[in-house]
Write an enzyme that holds these catalytic residues in place. Structure first.
Site, PDB file in Angstrom:
ATOM      1  N   LYS A  86       0.840  -1.193   0.000  1.00 10.15           N
ATOM      2  CA  LYS A  86       0.000   0.000   0.000  1.00 10.15           C
ATOM      3  C   LYS A  86       0.878   1.247   0.000  1.00 10.15           C
ATOM      4  O   LYS A  86       1.895   1.288   0.694  1.00 10.15           O
ATOM      5  CB  LYS A  86      -0.895   0.030   1.245  1.00 10.15           C
ATOM      6  CG  LYS A  86      -1.852  -1.125   1.359  1.00 10.15           C
ATOM      7  CD  LYS A  86      -2.619  -1.110   2.666  1.00 10.15           C
ATOM      8  CE  LYS A  86      -3.524   0.094   2.814  1.00 10.15           C
ATOM      9  NZ  LYS A  86      -4.388  -0.013   4.018  1.00 10.15           N
ATOM     10  N   VAL A  87       0.457   2.227  -0.770  1.00  7.14           N
ATOM     11  CA  VAL A  87       1.087   3.549  -0.729  1.00  7.14           C
ATOM     12  C   VAL A  87      -0.013   4.596  -0.847  1.00  7.14           C
ATOM     13  O   VAL A  87      -1.043   4.352  -1.480  1.00  7.14           O
ATOM     14  CB  VAL A  87       2.134   3.744  -1.852  1.00  7.14           C
ATOM     15  CG1 VAL A  87       3.400   2.985  -1.560  1.00  7.14           C
ATOM     16  CG2 VAL A  87       1.566   3.329  -3.202  1.00  7.14           C
TER      17      VAL A  87
END
Length: 223
Positions: A86-87
């Protein structure tokens, strides 16, 4: 339909994963903190989640630069094939997402609040994007309408990026989003338990059990 548990509290997550109904576990730094965990505990969370049956485990990279987000994202992925990186859908996060996706690493762009950000997710090749439904409503925005617009945008553009709806507070909101075409949802363990809490279902189950008890002696089943 894919359902995920948005929690890092081991006991409750493992119990629900054991049902075989949930595809995996989603976390971020805030969720880890709520479980009294930090980034140093990520390998442990990964291991117990996979051992409990999680097919995907989401961990969020951190840092203010593309380089930091990419480096930590690669280290997260090195934990194992179930990791989705995730970013945040910031400029740096979106650029890191594009680089991770180009390497074949499954990704999620998170903290999505506007349909235009779905366009960025699709352009980056993100596997998932995560709109925050409850928080959209908290800030006076039409949460479900925004999510519907994102889903329509992705469908009409032919993008393979999927919405993983987050910040969900009730089952009814998921039903509505599913009718718009959303197929992936992540929510807390309290919301997960709400799926099984319908009073009419409970009454029917009790009636079924009573019928068996009234008509079938304990030693009658020999097959």
């Amino acid at each position: 339909m894919r359902l995920y548990l948005d929690s890092a509290v081991r006991d409750s997550v493992v119990e629900l994963l054991a049902t075989g109904l949930f595809s995996g576990v989603t976390t971020n730094p805030t969720i880890l903190r709520r479980a009294d965990l930090g980034a140093q505990h990520i390998p442990q969370v990964y291991r117990w989640a996979v051992d409990a049956g999680a097919r995907e485990v989401f961990f969020q990279s951190w840092g203010s630069s593309v380089e930091d987000l990419l480096d930590r994202g690669l280290r997260l992925r090195d934990l194992g094939p179930e990791v989705v990186v995730k970013v945040p859908v910031s400029r740096a996060g979106s650029a890191a997402c594009a680089q991770l996706a180009a390497r074949g690493i499954p990704t999620l762009l998170t903290a999505v609040y506007h349909p235009g950000q779905a366009m960025i997710a699709a352009a980056a090749g993100a596997t998932y994007l995560a709109p925050y439904l409850g928080r959209l409503g908290d800030h006076g925005r039409d949460g479900l309408g925004t999510v519907a617009a994102m889903q329509e945008l992705l469908d009409r553009s032919g993008s393979a990026t999927r919405i993983l709806l987050a910040s969900i507070r009730d089952v009814d909101s998921m039903v509505t989003a599913a009718r718009y075409g959303v197929r992936c949802f992540t929510f807390g363990t309290d919301v997960a338990e709400a799926f099984f809490a319908d009073e009419l279902t409970a009454a029917a189950v009790a009636e079924f059990e009573a019928a068996v008890a009234a008509t079938t002696p304990d030693d009658a089943i020999t097959w």
